[in-house]
Design a protein around this motif. Sequence first.
Motif, short mmCIF file in Angstrom:
data_model
loop_
_atom_site.label_atom_id
_atom_site.label_comp_id
_atom_site.label_asym_id
_atom_site.label_seq_id
_atom_site.Cartn_x
_atom_site.Cartn_y
_atom_site.Cartn_z
N ARG A 154 0.94 -1.23 0.04
CA ARG A 154 0.00 -0.07 0.12
C ARG A 154 0.81 1.04 -0.05
O ARG A 154 0.40 2.16 -0.63
N SER A 155 2.06 1.36 0.69
CA SER A 155 2.81 2.48 0.49
C SER A 155 3.54 2.81 -0.76
O SER A 155 3.57 4.01 -1.13
N ALA A 156 3.83 1.62 -1.21
CA ALA A 156 4.16 1.75 -2.95
C ALA A 156 3.42 2.25 -3.57
O ALA A 156 3.60 3.26 -4.43
N VAL A 157 1.82 1.92 -3.37
CA VAL A 157 0.94 2.69 -4.23
C VAL A 157 0.75 4.17 -3.90
O VAL A 157 0.80 5.07 -4.91
N LEU A 158 0.64 4.33 -2.83
CA LEU A 158 0.70 5.93 -2.19
C LEU A 158 1.87 6.70 -2.80
O LEU A 158 1.89 7.81 -3.21
N ARG A 159 3.21 6.16 -2.84
CA ARG A 159 4.20 6.98 -3.26
C ARG A 159 4.24 7.12 -4.78
O ARG A 159 4.56 8.18 -5.28
N GLN A 160 3.64 6.10 -5.49
CA GLN A 160 3.40 6.25 -6.99
C GLN A 160 2.44 7.28 -7.33
O GLN A 160 2.88 7.97 -8.04
N LEU A 161 1.41 7.38 -6.46
CA LEU A 161 0.40 8.49 -6.92
C LEU A 161 0.93 9.78 -6.39
O LEU A 161 0.81 10.78 -7.17
N LEU A 162 1.53 9.76 -5.41
CA LEU A 162 2.08 11.22 -4.91
C LEU A 162 3.32 11.54 -5.91
O LEU A 162 3.60 12.82 -5.98
N ALA A 163 4.02 10.59 -6.60
CA ALA A 163 4.89 11.13 -7.38
C ALA A 163 4.67 11.51 -8.85
O ALA A 163 5.30 12.11 -9.67
N LEU A 164 3.26 11.33 -9.05
CA LEU A 164 2.83 12.00 -10.23
C LEU A 164 2.87 13.55 -10.33
O LEU A 164 2.54 13.78 -9.52
N PRO A 165 3.23 14.06 -11.44
CA PRO A 165 3.08 15.59 -11.60
C PRO A 165 1.83 16.13 -11.19
O PRO A 165 1.76 17.10 -10.53
N ARG A 166 0.78 15.44 -11.60
CA ARG A 166 -0.67 15.96 -11.10
C ARG A 166 -1.46 14.52 -10.87
O ARG A 166 -1.61 13.83 -11.94
N LEU A 167 -2.24 14.70 -9.86
CA LEU A 167 -2.96 13.45 -9.56
C LEU A 167 -4.30 13.75 -10.63
O LEU A 167 -4.68 12.65 -11.32
N PHE A 168 -4.64 14.96 -10.63
CA PHE A 168 -5.94 15.29 -11.61
C PHE A 168 -5.44 16.21 -12.78
O PHE A 168 -4.85 17.19 -12.66
N ARG A 169 -5.94 15.58 -14.13
CA ARG A 169 -5.42 16.35 -15.23
C ARG A 169 -6.41 17.38 -15.85
O ARG A 169 -5.95 18.14 -16.48
N THR A 170 -7.68 17.28 -15.55
CA THR A 170 -8.74 18.26 -15.98
C THR A 170 -8.58 19.63 -14.96
O THR A 170 -8.27 19.32 -14.03
N PRO A 171 -8.82 20.61 -15.68
CA PRO A 171 -8.74 21.81 -15.05
C PRO A 171 -9.82 22.02 -13.49
O PRO A 171 -9.41 22.15 -12.52
N ARG A 196 -3.02 15.91 0.53
CA ARG A 196 -2.75 15.68 1.89
C ARG A 196 -3.64 14.36 2.51
O ARG A 196 -2.77 13.82 3.35
N ASN A 197 -4.56 13.70 1.75
CA ASN A 197 -5.07 12.44 2.30
C ASN A 197 -3.98 11.47 2.07
O ASN A 197 -3.86 10.65 2.95
N LEU A 198 -3.48 11.32 0.87
CA LEU A 198 -2.33 10.35 0.59
C LEU A 198 -1.22 10.62 1.46
O LEU A 198 -0.68 9.31 2.04
N ALA A 199 -0.82 11.49 1.67
CA ALA A 199 0.47 11.89 2.69
C ALA A 199 0.19 11.70 4.07
O ALA A 199 0.93 10.96 4.82
N THR A 200 -1.23 12.00 4.52
CA THR A 200 -1.32 11.24 5.92
C THR A 200 -1.61 9.86 6.13
O THR A 200 -1.01 9.39 6.88
N GLU A 201 -2.36 9.12 4.81
CA GLU A 201 -2.19 7.67 5.26
C GLU A 201 -0.73 6.93 5.21
O GLU A 201 -0.35 6.25 5.74
N LEU A 202 -0.03 7.69 4.36
CA LEU A 202 1.46 7.07 4.20
C LEU A 202 2.16 7.39 5.51
O LEU A 202 2.86 6.41 5.94
N ASP A 203 2.03 8.43 6.15
CA ASP A 203 2.66 8.58 7.44
C ASP A 203 2.14 7.59 8.56
O ASP A 203 2.62 7.19 9.27
N LEU A 204 0.71 7.44 8.34
CA LEU A 204 0.20 6.65 9.20
C LEU A 204 0.66 4.88 8.99
O LEU A 204 1.17 4.34 10.01
N LEU A 205 1.01 4.70 8.06
CA LEU A 205 1.43 3.45 7.51
C LEU A 205 2.99 3.38 8.10
O LEU A 205 3.47 2.34 8.65
N SER A 206 3.57 4.44 7.73
CA SER A 206 4.99 4.52 8.08
C SER A 206 5.31 4.47 9.63
O SER A 206 6.23 3.84 10.14
N GLY A 207 4.36 5.09 10.28
CA GLY A 207 4.39 5.06 11.99
C GLY A 207 4.20 3.85 12.55
O GLY A 207 4.56 3.38 13.91
#
Length: 229
Positions: free
Chosen positions: A189-206, A218-229
């Motif tokens: 799960r951490s790998a998936v979250l990092r992959q998403l956070l590494a995208l230049p943009r999560l959302f492409r439409t304006p 913010r949600n992704l980073a929070t979940e990643l922090d919780l998993l890392s902790g």
Amino acid sequence: MTPLSRAVDNTDLAPELRRRWAATVAEARSPVAREGAARPDPAPYADDLLARWSEPQRRYHTVGHLSDVLDRIDELATFADDLPVVQLAAWFHDAVYRPDRSENEERSAALAERALPELGVGPVRTAEVARLVRLTVTHDPAPDDRDGDVLCDADLAVLAGSPDGYAAYAAAVREEYAFVPDAEFTVGRSAVLRQLLALPRLFRTPMGYDRWEHVARRNLATELDLLSG
């Protein structure tokens, strides 16, 4: 705008989803199929797809998720080049889903490639639906892929839920992978979250970027922090 995640009874959604499916198929069919006397009935295909989306191994990838993605596509409709194709791709994008398998998107795309010609959808649109389904492996459309932008934004919109909504989403994902030990799940799960956070943009439409990018990160980073902790 409807909530970005919700707990619903699948049976409550079925009548409206069947109506939407029939309308989308009618719009997507080739002119010859629309005018022909022996048009296939789309209803049995809707029943099959809804049964797939209601399988017992699903906790997040449910009929509720399908409905939410279709709602988000409606909101982003002006950014699509071929809206019925994007809507059909939403129906098929998780039609095959086994948490212990890696080929779900490929098998879902193949299902679309079999079903849509039977329904009278032409080869160009069928190929585009299958391409969009396969794109949900990476959620990384090309810069000029407007239909890919809309489908991927709609599929990822759940990431921008409220804290409670996002927590419910993350918990449902964990339930789908209940057969995976905690330590192994945390790594994956951490790998998936990092992959998403590494995208230049999560959302492409304006619109998707303006509405959802900051909250989703913010949600992704929070979940990643919780998993890392």
